[in-house]
Design a protein around this motif. Structure first.
Motif, mmCIF file in Angstrom:
data_model
loop_
_atom_site.group_PDB
_atom_site.id
_atom_site.type_symbol
_atom_site.label_atom_id
_atom_site.label_comp_id
_atom_site.label_asym_id
_atom_site.label_seq_id
_atom_site.Cartn_x
_atom_site.Cartn_y
_atom_site.Cartn_z
ATOM 1 N N ARG A 25 0.881 -1.333 -0.173
ATOM 2 C CA ARG A 25 -0.170 -0.020 0.080
ATOM 3 C C ARG A 25 0.979 1.212 -0.043
ATOM 4 N N GLY A 26 0.725 2.215 -0.938
ATOM 5 C CA GLY A 26 1.415 3.395 -1.277
ATOM 6 C C GLY A 26 2.787 3.008 -1.856
ATOM 7 N N ASP A 304 -3.170 6.664 -2.372
ATOM 8 C CA ASP A 304 -2.902 6.243 -0.834
ATOM 9 C C ASP A 304 -2.092 7.099 -0.186
#
Length: 443
Positions: A25-26, A304
């Protein structure tokens, strides 16, 4: 949700950043994997087309084209690094500027809580209404630039349901005919209400009113700056130039970076592979760089790492209402602190802090310097006349940090370095003094 990894990099250690490479994530992998797979598929298609579908004559033509394309991709005819690096720097500065322009009510709520007086219902109503107007202005501007806030408040009725404005406020807002964004109207209500509070004596003097207006203007300036960041983007032509430069570069790489037949003796084609490792790494770095710029050029979306605008709205509203309402003149009792009678008021340390938590205070880079002429009283006398320490300093009692006898070894080393030059003993001082220093050093 903003991806935070501050705790993981709090201490520098071996392989500290490498642990962050396994996050999804990100990450750059999540941002880039689609473009990366498309590039790999196109490269594989061109490779198969060259190896298995072309005739011998067509392969010769393809190889000449590949060598021509490779010549340009390996030189600076397409300045990808320069153009892309400058663009990402510009986008990052813009991203940080938008973050610092977010309207936070902390200063304003302190001024309202300390200068709009009254513990009765009228005083409470004035303080809460002033802060509600300030929040309403920020909600209106964020609703205009942030997709998350727009989805949360698709209409003014939703803002009324959330409690940021009343039905009467909506009527006032819509009754004013204006072709422009009306986020500034609640701040005008704030200034008029503050003037009304001054007339009622709730704001006790003009200095307090002036302070209120100054903080209000700072708050309004940040709302206006966010609006202009959304209005004035990085020039489109620059974004187009960077995008064309990056994608055209790798379009030529699809042909120019193909592995040609090593039997034909082409330059730099001594080995035949199927996977262009370094070309893929180059794609990962350059296109990843471009995707970073795409991510941060507008941080008010739903990526994100975009700003948590809804969370900031919730935090600002709750904290400001606590400050001007629940905490108004709600103080703990004023008592003597634990260190009331302690000399110097030492700062306490808990047992969990560890033995190395408390470090000596920094007093200046020359505070502990030893041997300097300005720091050692008596050094001039020491250079002018020297006698062995057994005669001059017998029975000596040290009372200072810079004692000449107690610091004799580092001091003697310093003096010897000054007396002995590369050409021999400095003629300004006698050989007896130099020999005495050697004796003093050995005592």
């Amino acid at each position: 949700m903003t991806v935070s990894y501050s705790l993981e990099v709090a201490n520098a250690r071996f392989g500290g950043f490498s642990k962050l490479l396994f996050r999804w994530r990100g990450s750059i992998y999540r941002l880039l994997y689609k473009e990366f797979l498309v590039f790999c598929a196109l490269y594989a298609f061109v490779s198969v087309f060259y190896r298995y579908t072309l005739t011998s004559r067509q392969r010769d033509l393809f190889e000449r084209i590949a060598l021509y394309c490779d010549h340009f991709t390996n030189t600076n005819f397409i300045p990808v690094s320069f153009v892309l690096g400058f663009y990402v720097t510009l986008a990052f500065n813009r991203w940080w500027g938008q973050y610092t322009s977010f309207p936070l009510p902390d200063n304003l709520m302190m001024v309202v809580s300390g200068n709009v007086h009254g513990r009765d219902e009228r005083g409470r109503l004035l303080r809460r209404t002033l802060m509600r107007y300030a929040h309403l202005s920020s909600v209106l501007i964020l609703r205009s630039i942030s997709t998350r806030v727009r989805k949360r408040f698709p209409s003014l009725e939703h803002i009324v349901d959330a409690g940021f404005m009343t039905a009467k406020d909506v009527e006032k807002l819509e009754s004013l005919n204006s072709d422009f964004n009306k986020y500034w109207m609640p701040l005008t209500w704030f200034s008029n209400l503050a003037a009304e509070a001054r007339e009622e004596g709730r704001v006790r003097n003009d200095v307090a009113l002036k302070l209120l207006m100054e903080e209000l203007n700072k708050y309004r300036a940040k709302c206006s700056l966010l609006f202009h960041y959304d209005w004035i983007s990085i020039p489109l032509v620059y974004t187009q130039v960077v995008t064309v430069a990056v994608y055209s570069f790798f379009a030529f790489c699809l042909i120019g970076r193909q592995f040609l037949n090593p039997m034909k003796g082409y330059k730099d084609h001594k080995i035949d592979l199927y996977v262009p490792v370094f070309t893929l790494l180059q794609f990962f770095f350059y296109v990843g760089w471009l995707k970073v710029a795409e991510l941060i050029i507008n941080p008010f979306g739903e990526d994100d790492d975009d700003f948590e605008t809804n969370q900031l709205i919730d935090r600002n509203f709750q904290v400001s209402m606590l400050a001007v309402d629940d905490m108004y003149q709600n103080l703990p009792p004023t008592v003597r602190d634990k260190h009331w009678a302690a000399a110097g008021s030492p700062a306490p340390y808990s047992q969990t802090a560890g033995p190395g938590a408390r470090t000596p205070a920094f007093m200046g880079s020359t505070y502990d310097m030893r041997g300097g002429v300005t720091n050692h009283a008596g050094l001039g006398f020491f250079l002018q006349s020297w006698d062995p320490p057994s005669e001059k300093l017998s029975g000596h009692q040290c009372e200072t940090m810079n004692c000449l006898y107690c610091t004799k070894k580092p001091l003697c080393l310093l003096l010897l370095s000054r007396l002995i030059k590369p050409t021999g003993i400095n003629p300004k001082y006698s050989p007896n003094l130099v020999s005495s220093l050697f004796i003093f050093l050995l005592i």
